[in-house]
Design a protein around this motif. Sequence first.
Motif, PDB file in Angstrom:
ATOM      1  N   ASP A  18      30.621  39.057  90.495  1.00 42.10           N
ATOM      2  CA  ASP A  18      31.627  39.533  91.310  1.00 42.10           C
ATOM      3  C   ASP A  18      32.140  38.547  92.360  1.00 42.10           C
ATOM      4  OD1 ASP A  18      33.548  41.235  92.308  1.00 42.10           O
ATOM      5  OD2 ASP A  18      32.376  42.552  93.307  1.00 42.10           O
ATOM      6  N   THR A  19      32.528  37.312  91.818  1.00 40.36           N
ATOM      7  CA  THR A  19      32.856  36.283  92.809  1.00 40.36           C
ATOM      8  C   THR A  19      34.421  35.899  92.369  1.00 40.36           C
ATOM      9  OG1 THR A  19      30.805  35.451  92.477  1.00 40.36           O
ATOM     10  CG2 THR A  19      32.634  33.718  93.258  1.00 40.36           C
ATOM     11  N   LYS A  20      35.206  35.857  93.733  1.00 38.54           N
ATOM     12  CA  LYS A  20      36.521  35.426  93.221  1.00 38.54           C
ATOM     13  C   LYS A  20      36.707  34.189  92.851  1.00 38.54           C
ATOM     14  CE  LYS A  20      40.925  35.460  96.257  1.00 38.54           C
ATOM     15  NZ  LYS A  20      41.416  35.466  97.697  1.00 38.54           N
ATOM     16  N   PRO A  21      37.574  34.018  91.614  1.00 40.45           N
ATOM     17  CA  PRO A  21      37.866  32.803  91.168  1.00 40.45           C
ATOM     18  C   PRO A  21      38.467  31.698  92.243  1.00 40.45           C
ATOM     19  CG  PRO A  21      38.561  34.367  89.735  1.00 40.45           C
ATOM     20  CD  PRO A  21      38.223  34.931  91.083  1.00 40.45           C
ATOM     21  N   GLU A  22      37.760  30.272  92.015  1.00 37.37           N
ATOM     22  CA  GLU A  22      38.083  29.256  93.028  1.00 37.37           C
ATOM     23  C   GLU A  22      39.480  28.687  92.638  1.00 37.37           C
ATOM     24  OE1 GLU A  22      36.773  24.932  94.465  1.00 37.37           O
ATOM     25  OE2 GLU A  22      35.465  26.127  93.351  1.00 37.37           O
ATOM     26  N   ILE A  23      40.421  28.547  93.390  1.00 39.18           N
ATOM     27  CA  ILE A  23      41.785  28.214  92.924  1.00 39.18           C
ATOM     28  C   ILE A  23      41.628  26.347  93.074  1.00 39.18           C
ATOM     29  CG2 ILE A  23      44.129  27.655  93.764  1.00 39.18           C
ATOM     30  CD1 ILE A  23      43.998  30.398  95.275  1.00 39.18           C
TER      31      ILE A  23
END
Length: 576
Positions: free
Chosen positions: A270-275
Amino acid sequence: MAFSKSQIPFTAQHYLVCGTEDCEKNCQFYCNPCHRQMCEQCRDEHQKSPDTKNHEVVPYQQRQRPLPEVKCQTHVNRYVDMLCEQCQVAVCSKCAMKDHGRHIFIDLETVYAEKCAICLNEINKIEEYFLPTSQDLLKSTKTDSTEIKKIMESIRTSMRAEAESLKSMVDAVTSDNIKQVNEQEKSLLQLLNSQDKKYNDYISYLNELVKKCHGYLSSKDLQILMSEITKSLKIDPIPETTRPVPPVFTAGQYSKEDVTKLLGRVTVPDTKPEIREIKPMETVSTQLKYTEKQRKRDREKSDMKQTLCLSSSVTKVREYKVPGVYNVCHISLGKSGILWVSDNGGNLVKTDLQWNQLQKIQTNGRFEGYHTVTQDGDLIFTDKENKVINRITVDNTITEFIKTGDWEPISIHSSHINGDILVGMIKDKEAKVTRYNKTGKEIQNIQRDTKGQKMYKYPHHITENINGDICKSDLNKYAVVVVNKSGQHRFSYTGQGSQFYPFGICTDLLGHIIVCNGIGRTVDILDQDGQFLSLLLTQQQGMIAIAPRGLCVDDENNLHVGKYTRDTVSVYKYLQ
């Protein structure tokens, strides 16, 4: 002078021809008022003429484009040449008087030039920033795709390993259970075998007793009959035995979820994707904004060209010793008097104007011209063993810049015209020159002439002339090989004597080509069309002891000559 894609006209051939009648030289400049293409010589004459000396003459790619001839839709015999500021329509002079009363008009050619400049500027931004940045991001996605495949294959391998481990444990437990059942079976069978024997013995006993009784019945001796029947006729009781209790198998109680817990599960964190990082658009050098300062500098350079010429004699100005090297095989001139010098032992040294050693690195270069200074002041040098080109920034950080694949890079030059990087390379028995732009993108390969013949064997020193020609010292061809910027062979120079082994090579403000003859121990000078001019330095001038190798011309038009036999550089004045 090389052009970017956006600066090449649609009708471009191998090169643009000067617009002066009967002049077929390469076009490098453009007169905006005259709308005329010019070579360098015609530009100089144009600026000397009293009628045109104040004309704005600019490099060709910075020209003001002429207004296309478009006929007025109302007055078909006239061409539109004005823009009505209120109506924002192009009109001819007759329309301006008749239909646009007191409106304000702007010169259409000026507006057109401004719009063209904006368009070219956008094209340049796309080519210099948006395209390279997008291509870098595309490479990033491909790299991520490769990495994802590796990660997923690693997960699959781990899952198979877990399954194999569980299978081994299941096999071990099953084997133990079967062994236990076998032992229980053996014990029960032993018990039943003993009961079997007990009943067999008892049946035998009964048979014997029946036989004995029959004997009594057939006997005529009453006394024996009476006494034996009384005494012996007693039947033993039937032996008691127990029925064995067999074991019962109780199946395990488990579900798919239980097996999943044993084998593990795949989850997405549950990790926000890195831009992805998009580098900011810095000020893109467009070469379209031709400032007064640039014009002044070009005029000064042009004036200097008109006043300078080859001197009748060569004067030794000074000599300096380079710390940290055994000899001087190649010299790269940096900014603010910085020099980079290399020897044939792989030592690459940075010095200042006082010849203090500022930096020293060990490379695998030898006598080749394997380093050069870029327009930004960074040094780039070849690593032929690892087939890469490295960069040393002004803060002395070394990074990998360009990978050359299967080709071994041996010589390099950064263009003073447009920042392109020219690299001489070899592979097996092949040799070529590759052009990269300043960001490291490959844009040109030069290997064979129009007849398909190899042009290079060992291109170990390289430079570029003021007209864009690429000049190579090729030790194994015993020649200086010169091609134009399109890669077409112009001429080869093979020296003035029987022994010509070209080493260091450079060009100057006047387009002269200067080259060391390492074995003949001379320094030869040619014009930009390959015509031999003179031997600048000869054995009689001390070259027999020096054995010249490295060359460069500094900002004061002095020639620096590096010595193969010593760790010193001699500086000569050869122009006046």
